[in-house]
Enzyme design. Structure first.
Site, mmCIF file in Angstrom:
data_model
loop_
_atom_site.group_PDB
_atom_site.id
_atom_site.type_symbol
_atom_site.label_atom_id
_atom_site.label_comp_id
_atom_site.label_asym_id
_atom_site.label_seq_id
_atom_site.Cartn_x
_atom_site.Cartn_y
_atom_site.Cartn_z
ATOM 1 C CG HIS A 86 -2.041 -0.958 1.101
ATOM 2 N ND1 HIS A 86 -3.290 -0.579 0.700
ATOM 3 C CD2 HIS A 86 -2.102 -2.293 1.283
ATOM 4 C CE1 HIS A 86 -4.081 -1.636 0.647
ATOM 5 N NE2 HIS A 86 -3.370 -2.692 0.989
ATOM 6 C CD GLN A 99 -3.481 8.016 -1.229
ATOM 7 O OE1 GLN A 99 -2.966 9.133 -1.148
ATOM 8 N NE2 GLN A 99 -2.772 6.902 -1.090
#
Length: 169
Positions: free
Chosen positions: A72, A89
């Site tokens: 990640h 995001q």
């Protein structure tokens, strides 16, 4: 990860290669999860598919789990990411940080990585950048065991969100 929605029946009866290709991005850069459960088909429900993926991750050894967490990206980082990570995001406002916000996130990411052997992981869907920052500040004080378990639980939440976007029920 394919962006075309599929039914559970389509996943159950496609080729093993197509199954893996479709689900390879559910767990970030970890197609091994889909590869390991392809032989468990047919899945009776969305939930049984999701639980099979979770169980596969849980059965991994410590090293495998750390590699999964390390796959990640740091939140707020200006790096190349998967399309799923970019979208997640972006929705949380992390791709539009001011220079000052970026410096704060970067500093906290570094502190976090000095404390734990993996990046800070949070299922950011539905969250705003300040909530994310506050969560990071709070979790940096966890014990290694607590944070490891928390990070894995967050990875599962991310996988659930991604699977829900992929599977047409």
């Amino acid at each position: 990860m394919s962006v075309r929605k599929q039914t559970l029946d389509q996943l159950n009866y496609c080729s093993p290669e197509e199954f893996v290709e479709t689900l390879e991005g559910i767990y970030e850069h970890s197609p091994w999860v889909a590869e390991q459960i392809v032989s468990n088909r047919p899945f009776q429900s969305f939930q049984s598919l999701y639980e099979a993926m979770q169980l596969e991750v849980r059965h991994g050894d410590q090293d495998t789990k750390i590699k999964l967490l390390c796959a990640h990206p740091n939140l707020g980082e200006k790096i190349q990411m998967t399309d799923s990570s970019k979208a997640e995001q972006s929705q949380a406002g992390l791709t539009e940080l001011t220079e000052e916000e970026y410096k704060c996130f970067n500093k906290l990411n570094k502190r976090y990585m000095e404390t734990f052997p993996f990046p800070f992981i949070l299922a950011v869907k539905g969250k705003h950048k300040q909530e994310i920052y506050n969560e990071m500040e709070s979790r940096i004080h966890h014990s290694a065991e607590t944070e490891f378990a928390t990070a894995l639980a967050e990875v599962d939440k991310i996988a659930l969100f991604r699977l829900k976007e992929l599977i047409q029920e």
